[in-house]
Design a protein around this motif. Sequence first.
Motif, mmCIF file in Angstrom:
data_model
loop_
_atom_site.group_PDB
_atom_site.id
_atom_site.type_symbol
_atom_site.label_atom_id
_atom_site.label_comp_id
_atom_site.label_asym_id
_atom_site.label_seq_id
_atom_site.Cartn_x
_atom_site.Cartn_y
_atom_site.Cartn_z
ATOM 1 N N ALA A 1 0.624 -1.383 -0.737
ATOM 2 C CA ALA A 1 -0.182 0.228 -0.119
ATOM 3 C C ALA A 1 0.587 1.339 -0.093
ATOM 4 O O ALA A 1 0.550 1.805 -0.639
ATOM 5 C CB ALA A 1 -0.477 0.833 1.440
ATOM 6 N N TRP A 2 1.890 1.364 0.701
ATOM 7 C CA TRP A 2 2.662 2.367 0.840
ATOM 8 C C TRP A 2 3.638 2.348 0.033
ATOM 9 O O TRP A 2 3.969 3.637 -1.416
ATOM 10 C CB TRP A 2 3.472 2.021 1.712
ATOM 11 N N PHE A 3 4.165 1.421 -0.927
ATOM 12 C CA PHE A 3 4.572 1.462 -2.639
ATOM 13 C C PHE A 3 3.225 2.090 -3.643
ATOM 14 O O PHE A 3 3.812 3.356 -4.232
ATOM 15 C CB PHE A 3 5.098 0.229 -2.879
ATOM 16 N N LEU A 4 2.217 1.575 -3.307
ATOM 17 C CA LEU A 4 1.166 2.023 -4.477
ATOM 18 C C LEU A 4 0.621 3.416 -4.399
ATOM 19 O O LEU A 4 1.025 4.493 -5.230
ATOM 20 C CB LEU A 4 -0.265 1.527 -4.237
ATOM 21 N N SER A 5 0.938 4.032 -2.858
ATOM 22 C CA SER A 5 0.437 5.015 -2.721
ATOM 23 C C SER A 5 1.654 6.282 -3.299
ATOM 24 O O SER A 5 1.671 7.541 -3.258
ATOM 25 C CB SER A 5 0.749 5.565 -0.995
ATOM 26 N N ASN A 6 3.064 6.183 -2.803
ATOM 27 C CA ASN A 6 4.719 7.014 -3.197
ATOM 28 C C ASN A 6 4.354 7.121 -5.083
ATOM 29 O O ASN A 6 4.876 8.027 -5.579
ATOM 30 C CB ASN A 6 5.447 6.314 -2.313
ATOM 31 N N LYS A 7 3.589 6.159 -5.451
ATOM 32 C CA LYS A 7 3.403 6.253 -6.876
ATOM 33 C C LYS A 7 3.231 7.500 -7.534
ATOM 34 O O LYS A 7 1.879 7.993 -7.490
ATOM 35 C CB LYS A 7 3.351 5.306 -7.738
ATOM 36 N N LYS A 8 4.252 7.685 -8.599
ATOM 37 C CA LYS A 8 3.222 9.730 -9.362
ATOM 38 C C LYS A 8 1.891 9.015 -9.616
ATOM 39 O O LYS A 8 2.073 7.951 -10.634
ATOM 40 C CB LYS A 8 4.662 9.842 -10.673
ATOM 41 N N SER A 9 0.417 9.753 -10.350
ATOM 42 C CA SER A 9 -0.051 9.716 -10.387
ATOM 43 C C SER A 9 -0.250 10.168 -12.111
ATOM 44 O O SER A 9 0.755 10.401 -12.650
ATOM 45 C CB SER A 9 -1.622 10.703 -10.344
ATOM 46 N N ASP A 10 -0.656 9.268 -12.925
ATOM 47 C CA ASP A 10 -0.662 9.823 -14.773
ATOM 48 C C ASP A 10 -0.676 10.753 -14.955
ATOM 49 O O ASP A 10 -0.114 11.173 -15.577
ATOM 50 C CB ASP A 10 -2.019 8.390 -15.240
ATOM 51 N N ARG A 11 -1.371 11.773 -14.389
ATOM 52 C CA ARG A 11 -1.817 13.297 -14.317
ATOM 53 C C ARG A 11 -0.532 13.732 -13.761
ATOM 54 O O ARG A 11 0.127 14.488 -14.928
ATOM 55 C CB ARG A 11 -3.003 13.475 -13.813
ATOM 56 N N ASP A 12 0.385 13.858 -12.825
ATOM 57 C CA ASP A 12 1.869 14.006 -12.638
ATOM 58 C C ASP A 12 2.322 13.308 -13.157
ATOM 59 O O ASP A 12 3.733 14.375 -14.311
ATOM 60 C CB ASP A 12 2.298 13.564 -11.501
ATOM 61 N N TYR A 13 2.175 12.184 -13.938
ATOM 62 C CA TYR A 13 3.385 11.870 -15.069
ATOM 63 C C TYR A 13 3.475 12.396 -16.478
ATOM 64 O O TYR A 13 4.781 13.178 -16.310
ATOM 65 C CB TYR A 13 3.764 10.282 -15.521
ATOM 66 N N LEU A 14 1.553 12.874 -17.100
ATOM 67 C CA LEU A 14 1.493 13.213 -18.194
ATOM 68 C C LEU A 14 2.529 14.754 -18.111
ATOM 69 O O LEU A 14 2.831 15.835 -18.884
ATOM 70 C CB LEU A 14 0.038 13.546 -18.726
#
Length: 68
Positions: free
Chosen positions: A20-33
């Motif tokens: 859950a911690w790993f998934l919450s730290n991922k950049k969202s697609d919007r931030d990546y774009l």
Amino acid sequence: MHDLINLMQVLLPFLTGLFAWFLSNKKSDRDYLKDENKRLNDRVIRLTKRVDELENEKEERENKNDGK
């Protein structure tokens, strides 16, 4: 067998929390774009400036050669 069950009872919540911690730290697609768009726009600006410089150099050479 009971040791394995006890170990799984401890590890399962730990691994679930880690996941859950790993998934919450991922950049969202919007931030990546947004970041990718900014990077590409910066590159377009830089390349456009370079093209303008090369066109000016070409015009100067042509004008210099026409003057001979």
